[in-house]
Design a protein around this motif. Sequence first.
Motif, mmCIF file in Angstrom:
data_model
loop_
_atom_site.group_PDB
_atom_site.id
_atom_site.type_symbol
_atom_site.label_atom_id
_atom_site.label_comp_id
_atom_site.label_asym_id
_atom_site.label_seq_id
_atom_site.Cartn_x
_atom_site.Cartn_y
_atom_site.Cartn_z
ATOM 1 N N UNK A 1 -11.355 -3.217 -51.703
ATOM 2 C CA UNK A 1 -11.243 -4.087 -52.878
ATOM 3 C C UNK A 1 -11.466 -5.547 -52.494
ATOM 4 N N UNK A 2 -10.843 -5.953 -51.363
ATOM 5 C CA UNK A 2 -11.006 -7.329 -50.894
ATOM 6 C C UNK A 2 -12.472 -7.620 -50.568
ATOM 7 N N UNK A 3 -13.107 -6.693 -49.864
ATOM 8 C CA UNK A 3 -14.517 -6.877 -49.505
ATOM 9 C C UNK A 3 -15.389 -6.977 -50.749
ATOM 10 N N UNK A 4 -15.052 -6.161 -51.758
ATOM 11 C CA UNK A 4 -15.829 -6.209 -53.011
ATOM 12 C C UNK A 4 -15.665 -7.546 -53.711
ATOM 13 N N UNK A 5 -14.407 -8.055 -53.730
ATOM 14 C CA UNK A 5 -14.162 -9.354 -54.370
ATOM 15 C C UNK A 5 -14.881 -10.475 -53.637
ATOM 16 N N UNK A 6 -14.850 -10.432 -52.292
ATOM 17 C CA UNK A 6 -15.552 -11.445 -51.504
ATOM 18 C C UNK A 6 -17.053 -11.390 -51.773
ATOM 19 N N UNK A 7 -17.596 -10.168 -51.801
ATOM 20 C CA UNK A 7 -19.031 -10.009 -52.051
ATOM 21 C C UNK A 7 -19.405 -10.528 -53.435
ATOM 22 N N UNK A 8 -18.558 -10.243 -54.431
ATOM 23 C CA UNK A 8 -18.834 -10.715 -55.788
ATOM 24 C C UNK A 8 -18.780 -12.240 -55.857
ATOM 25 N N UNK A 9 -17.773 -12.827 -55.167
ATOM 26 C CA UNK A 9 -17.637 -14.286 -55.167
ATOM 27 C C UNK A 9 -18.843 -14.935 -54.512
ATOM 28 N N UNK A 10 -19.225 -14.427 -53.330
ATOM 29 C CA UNK A 10 -20.393 -14.972 -52.633
ATOM 30 C C UNK A 10 -21.656 -14.784 -53.456
ATOM 31 N N UNK A 11 -21.744 -13.630 -54.104
ATOM 32 C CA UNK A 11 -22.911 -13.374 -54.949
ATOM 33 C C UNK A 11 -22.988 -14.336 -56.123
ATOM 34 N N UNK A 12 -21.816 -14.649 -56.700
ATOM 35 C CA UNK A 12 -21.785 -15.573 -57.837
ATOM 36 C C UNK A 12 -22.249 -16.962 -57.421
ATOM 37 N N UNK A 13 -21.730 -17.443 -56.264
ATOM 38 C CA UNK A 13 -22.131 -18.770 -55.804
ATOM 39 C C UNK A 13 -23.600 -18.788 -55.393
ATOM 40 N N UNK A 14 -24.067 -17.699 -54.801
ATOM 41 C CA UNK A 14 -25.484 -17.633 -54.441
ATOM 42 C C UNK A 14 -26.351 -17.645 -55.693
ATOM 43 N N UNK A 15 -25.896 -16.953 -56.721
ATOM 44 C CA UNK A 15 -26.636 -16.951 -57.982
ATOM 45 C C UNK A 15 -26.731 -18.352 -58.557
ATOM 46 N N UNK A 16 -25.605 -19.081 -58.530
ATOM 47 C CA UNK A 16 -25.613 -20.446 -59.051
ATOM 48 C C UNK A 16 -26.531 -21.351 -58.234
ATOM 49 N N UNK A 17 -26.575 -21.117 -56.921
ATOM 50 C CA UNK A 17 -27.374 -21.967 -56.044
ATOM 51 C C UNK A 17 -28.865 -21.710 -56.209
ATOM 52 N N UNK A 18 -29.254 -20.454 -56.321
ATOM 53 C CA UNK A 18 -30.666 -20.111 -56.285
ATOM 54 C C UNK A 18 -31.263 -19.756 -57.642
ATOM 55 N N UNK A 19 -30.440 -19.689 -58.685
ATOM 56 C CA UNK A 19 -30.990 -19.371 -60.003
ATOM 57 C C UNK A 19 -31.975 -20.463 -60.404
ATOM 58 N N UNK A 20 -33.162 -20.104 -60.851
ATOM 59 C CA UNK A 20 -34.183 -21.126 -61.138
ATOM 60 C C UNK A 20 -33.816 -22.025 -62.311
#
Length: 302
Positions: free
Chosen positions: A16-35
């Motif tokens: 569960x922790x790994x999933x939450x971390x992955x989701x958080x990192x994915x969200x920030x990556x999306x914000x950073x790289x979304x065109x």
Amino acid sequence: MINALRKRGIRLALATTASLVACTLGFFAWQTFYPVQAAGGWSVQVLHDSVAKAASLLPQADGSLLVSRELRNGRGSILRITAEGDRVVVIDGLSKPDGMVAVDGGWAFSQEVGGAPVIVSRNGQVLPLFQGDNVQGLYNDGGYLYAIEDRKGDGRLMRYDWRSGELDVLRSGLTETEGLTRCTDGRLLYTEKAEGKVRAFNPEGEDPVVVEGLNNPTFLLCDQRGLWVSEDSTHRARLLRIEGDGTRHTVLSYLKAPQAIVPDGKGGYLLAEGGRDRILRLTPPVEQRTAQSASANPQPGS
């Protein structure tokens, strides 16, 4: 049995922790790289990349572009990008060079650090004009050079007289005031970043709020299309255009720390996106470009 259940619980917690971390990192990556997204009819493209902390822009008559690179501790500079794309550092050793405006025979720029002077560059000579503390926004109308400080509670709005060399403090006690521009109706506007407001300087009394509800407003530009506001926010920032009746249009969204916006001389605009170290070109709808080219093309502040 108890040990097996305990191990299963630990594995589930870790998963569960790994999933939450992955989701958080994915969200920030999306914000950073979304065109970056442009409003209908408008188009946006990257004009120059790898321009570290691009802040202010100043197109030149020869087709080149001056860019202030807002780096700290003497690592900042003013960069010239030629029409052919070549890059030359024209002034270095600066600390957070930020505002930059054309002046007679050259340009002036600020440094957003304590005790740094506002400087004018003419014919290869670099001379201090007056001292400031964290000066960011500049506006030049030919007779006066206006400057505003980005400080917490003790910022100033100042006016430098080109003829006499006198410096007047028009406002004091300001907080996080960054952008500065004059509109075609004569109003001198400035931003209050933390408050999300734009105010109009009123020499007779309190400065009224003309726009509010913004997200970290920073650089301003007034022209025939209205008031342009860039939001200096790390994620999902916007470039807004506000008409005279208060109607708001989001022209660009999903920006990262956008800074100065300036006309490109071709009916469009250049925008420094400091959070992604690049300069964008913004092109209006065809009908707007046609109408603008047929007009007198008034300059901001005229």
